[in-house]
Design a protein around this motif. Structure first.
Motif, PDB file in Angstrom:
ATOM      1  N   ALA A   1      44.665  32.201  34.069  1.00  0.00           N
ATOM      2  CA  ALA A   1      43.744  33.224  33.559  1.00  0.00           C
ATOM      3  C   ALA A   1      44.365  34.605  33.662  1.00  0.00           C
ATOM      4  O   ALA A   1      44.221  35.429  32.753  1.00  0.00           O
ATOM      5  N   ALA A   2      45.060  34.876  34.747  1.00  0.00           N
ATOM      6  CA  ALA A   2      45.627  36.206  34.969  1.00  0.00           C
ATOM      7  C   ALA A   2      46.618  36.592  33.873  1.00  0.00           C
ATOM      8  O   ALA A   2      46.784  37.773  33.575  1.00  0.00           O
ATOM      9  N   GLU A   3      47.237  35.596  33.249  1.00  0.00           N
ATOM     10  CA  GLU A   3      48.187  35.867  32.178  1.00  0.00           C
ATOM     11  C   GLU A   3      47.493  36.164  30.852  1.00  0.00           C
ATOM     12  O   GLU A   3      48.090  36.727  29.953  1.00  0.00           O
ATOM     13  N   ARG A   4      46.221  35.786  30.729  1.00  0.00           N
ATOM     14  CA  ARG A   4      45.519  35.876  29.438  1.00  0.00           C
ATOM     15  C   ARG A   4      44.408  36.906  29.431  1.00  0.00           C
ATOM     16  O   ARG A   4      43.725  37.059  28.419  1.00  0.00           O
ATOM     17  N   ILE A   5      44.200  37.593  30.547  1.00  0.00           N
ATOM     18  CA  ILE A   5      43.085  38.524  30.693  1.00  0.00           C
ATOM     19  C   ILE A   5      43.642  39.902  31.003  1.00  0.00           C
ATOM     20  O   ILE A   5      44.587  40.031  31.775  1.00  0.00           O
ATOM     21  N   THR A   6      43.023  40.925  30.439  1.00  0.00           N
ATOM     22  CA  THR A   6      43.530  42.279  30.654  1.00  0.00           C
ATOM     23  C   THR A   6      43.264  42.748  32.086  1.00  0.00           C
ATOM     24  O   THR A   6      42.355  42.257  32.763  1.00  0.00           O
ATOM     25  N   GLN A   7      44.048  43.714  32.503  1.00  0.00           N
ATOM     26  CA  GLN A   7      43.880  44.307  33.837  1.00  0.00           C
ATOM     27  C   GLN A   7      42.483  44.907  33.985  1.00  0.00           C
ATOM     28  O   GLN A   7      41.847  44.778  35.036  1.00  0.00           O
ATOM     29  N   LYS A   8      41.990  45.531  32.927  1.00  0.00           N
ATOM     30  CA  LYS A   8      40.646  46.133  32.968  1.00  0.00           C
ATOM     31  C   LYS A   8      39.577  45.063  33.223  1.00  0.00           C
ATOM     32  O   LYS A   8      38.647  45.271  34.001  1.00  0.00           O
ATOM     33  N   GLN A   9      39.712  43.903  32.586  1.00  0.00           N
ATOM     34  CA  GLN A   9      38.730  42.829  32.757  1.00  0.00           C
ATOM     35  C   GLN A   9      38.822  42.205  34.142  1.00  0.00           C
ATOM     36  O   GLN A   9      37.799  41.886  34.749  1.00  0.00           O
ATOM     37  N   ILE A  10      40.040  42.050  34.659  1.00  0.00           N
ATOM     38  CA  ILE A  10      40.199  41.530  36.025  1.00  0.00           C
ATOM     39  C   ILE A  10      39.602  42.520  37.021  1.00  0.00           C
ATOM     40  O   ILE A  10      38.893  42.132  37.954  1.00  0.00           O
ATOM     41  N   ALA A  11      39.862  43.805  36.822  1.00  0.00           N
ATOM     42  CA  ALA A  11      39.301  44.839  37.709  1.00  0.00           C
ATOM     43  C   ALA A  11      37.773  44.783  37.689  1.00  0.00           C
ATOM     44  O   ALA A  11      37.128  44.865  38.738  1.00  0.00           O
ATOM     45  N   SER A  12      37.202  44.607  36.505  1.00  0.00           N
ATOM     46  CA  SER A  12      35.751  44.508  36.370  1.00  0.00           C
ATOM     47  C   SER A  12      35.212  43.306  37.139  1.00  0.00           C
ATOM     48  O   SER A  12      34.162  43.366  37.775  1.00  0.00           O
ATOM     49  N   TYR A  13      35.929  42.200  37.105  1.00  0.00           N
ATOM     50  CA  TYR A  13      35.536  40.995  37.835  1.00  0.00           C
ATOM     51  C   TYR A  13      35.609  41.213  39.348  1.00  0.00           C
ATOM     52  O   TYR A  13      34.751  40.758  40.100  1.00  0.00           O
ATOM     53  N   LEU A  14      36.643  41.940  39.783  1.00  0.00           N
ATOM     54  CA  LEU A  14      36.850  42.184  41.215  1.00  0.00           C
ATOM     55  C   LEU A  14      36.008  43.334  41.755  1.00  0.00           C
ATOM     56  O   LEU A  14      35.927  43.530  42.962  1.00  0.00           O
ATOM     57  N   GLY A  15      35.405  44.106  40.859  1.00  0.00           N
ATOM     58  CA  GLY A  15      34.584  45.234  41.294  1.00  0.00           C
ATOM     59  C   GLY A  15      35.397  46.447  41.706  1.00  0.00           C
ATOM     60  O   GLY A  15      34.982  47.209  42.577  1.00  0.00           O
ATOM     61  N   VAL A  16      36.573  46.635  41.078  1.00  0.00           N
ATOM     62  CA  VAL A  16      37.423  47.799  41.357  1.00  0.00           C
ATOM     63  C   VAL A  16      37.761  48.469  40.030  1.00  0.00           C
ATOM     64  O   VAL A  16      37.516  47.916  38.960  1.00  0.00           O
ATOM     65  N   THR A  17      38.338  49.650  40.105  1.00  0.00           N
ATOM     66  CA  THR A  17      38.764  50.331  38.883  1.00  0.00           C
ATOM     67  C   THR A  17      40.111  49.765  38.430  1.00  0.00           C
ATOM     68  O   THR A  17      40.885  49.265  39.254  1.00  0.00           O
ATOM     69  N   PRO A  18      40.425  49.877  37.139  1.00  0.00           N
ATOM     70  CA  PRO A  18      41.740  49.430  36.666  1.00  0.00           C
ATOM     71  C   PRO A  18      42.883  50.172  37.366  1.00  0.00           C
ATOM     72  O   PRO A  18      43.936  49.583  37.635  1.00  0.00           O
ATOM     73  N   GLU A  19      42.661  51.445  37.691  1.00  0.00           N
ATOM     74  CA  GLU A  19      43.684  52.236  38.374  1.00  0.00           C
ATOM     75  C   GLU A  19      43.953  51.687  39.778  1.00  0.00           C
ATOM     76  O   GLU A  19      45.103  51.600  40.218  1.00  0.00           O
ATOM     77  N   PHE A  20      42.874  51.322  40.472  1.00  0.00           N
ATOM     78  CA  PHE A  20      43.026  50.760  41.818  1.00  0.00           C
ATOM     79  C   PHE A  20      43.764  49.421  41.750  1.00  0.00           C
ATOM     80  O   PHE A  20      44.654  49.152  42.550  1.00  0.00           O
ATOM     81  N   LEU A  21      43.419  48.602  40.749  1.00  0.00           N
ATOM     82  CA  LEU A  21      44.107  47.323  40.583  1.00  0.00           C
ATOM     83  C   LEU A  21      45.588  47.555  40.281  1.00  0.00           C
ATOM     84  O   LEU A  21      46.450  46.853  40.813  1.00  0.00           O
ATOM     85  N   SER A  22      45.877  48.558  39.490  1.00  0.00           N
ATOM     86  CA  SER A  22      47.274  48.887  39.174  1.00  0.00           C
ATOM     87  C   SER A  22      48.046  49.248  40.438  1.00  0.00           C
ATOM     88  O   SER A  22      49.190  48.835  40.624  1.00  0.00           O
ATOM     89  N   SER A  23      47.391  49.999  41.338  1.00  0.00           N
ATOM     90  CA  SER A  23      48.073  50.373  42.587  1.00  0.00           C
ATOM     91  C   SER A  23      48.302  49.147  43.473  1.00  0.00           C
ATOM     92  O   SER A  23      49.327  49.045  44.137  1.00  0.00           O
ATOM     93  N   ILE A  24      47.397  48.193  43.460  1.00  0.00           N
ATOM     94  CA  ILE A  24      47.580  46.937  44.210  1.00  0.00           C
ATOM     95  C   ILE A  24      48.786  46.190  43.659  1.00  0.00           C
ATOM     96  O   ILE A  24      49.638  45.714  44.408  1.00  0.00           O
ATOM     97  N   LYS A  25      48.877  46.098  42.342  1.00  0.00           N
ATOM     98  CA  LYS A  25      49.996  45.388  41.707  1.00  0.00           C
ATOM     99  C   LYS A  25      51.324  46.096  41.989  1.00  0.00           C
ATOM    100  O   LYS A  25      52.332  45.438  42.246  1.00  0.00           O
ATOM    101  N   THR A  26      51.304  47.427  41.986  1.00  0.00           N
ATOM    102  CA  THR A  26      52.521  48.199  42.294  1.00  0.00           C
ATOM    103  C   THR A  26      52.965  47.947  43.712  1.00  0.00           C
ATOM    104  O   THR A  26      54.152  47.735  43.975  1.00  0.00           O
TER     105      THR A  26
END
Length: 194
Positions: A163-188
């Motif tokens: 799923a992670a390969e087929r879903i946008t970062q924004k949608q994953i962030a929405s599922y996790l209850g975080v902002t896309p920017e916060f998710l980006s910092s986790i990935k970094t």
């Protein structure tokens, strides 16, 4: 209509004879949807439960301010609907959209009731599906309450690697209850640690 995936899915929990299989298949409707197409909108009466043959779908809640909260994703071999509204034939609380071109097999509420009458073992099948969904949501709620966002993200990746390969970062962030920017910092941070 290729029904092999749904029949394989069902056979994990119940055995059907040829008459029961034919009756079940006669109740299904195939639906092809395009990327970004909505199969259910909030406030629309939820009339079907959908089995995903191919593609990816997302169910989300849109609050009055326009913020989306992703409730679930559905990949091939999964069922998706707004269950409360489907069972009670009420206006939907969720919107369901296709994240990519998808193929669905849909079962209407009255057809499901007919299926329960004609092939009672489907009550067992859908009971198992509901139990599994309840357990999955309970565990997700506990994770959201007890784990930091970074661990929730890693748990998501372990549970749903495809799923992670087929879903946008924004949608994953929405599922996790975080902002896309916060998710980006986790990935970094993860990349720096690697």
């Amino acid at each position: 209509m290729d029904e092999s995936l749904v029949l394989k899915h069902i056979s994990r929990h119940i055995s059907l004879d040829s008459r029961e299989t034919s009756f079940f298949l006669s109740l299904l409707t195939e639906k092809k949807v395009q990327k970004k197409e909505l199969i259910l909108k909030q406030q629309q009466v939820c009339k079907e439960i959908s089995f995903v043959q191919s593609g990816v779908l997302r169910a989300f809640y849109l609050d009055p301010s326009g913020k989306e909260s992703t409730i679930m994703f559905a990949l091939p071999d999964w069922w998706i609907t707004d269950m409360y509204c489907f069972i009670n034939q009420k206006p939907a609380m969720l919107t369901i959209e296709a994240l990519e071109e998808s193929s669905l097999l849909q079962l209407k509420k009255d057809s499901l009731d007919e299926l329960y009458s004609e092939v009672p073992k489907f009550e067992k099948f859908f009971r198992i599906m509901m139990q599994n969904a309840y357990i999955r949501e309970q565990l997700r709620t506990i994770e959201n309450l007890s784990l930091p966002a970074e661990e929730r993200y890693y748990t998501f990746l372990k549970k749903y690697p495809l799923a992670a390969e087929r879903i946008t970062q924004k949608q994953i962030a929405s599922y996790l209850g975080v902002t896309p920017e916060f998710l980006s910092s986790i990935k970094t941070n993860k990349q720096k640690k690697s």
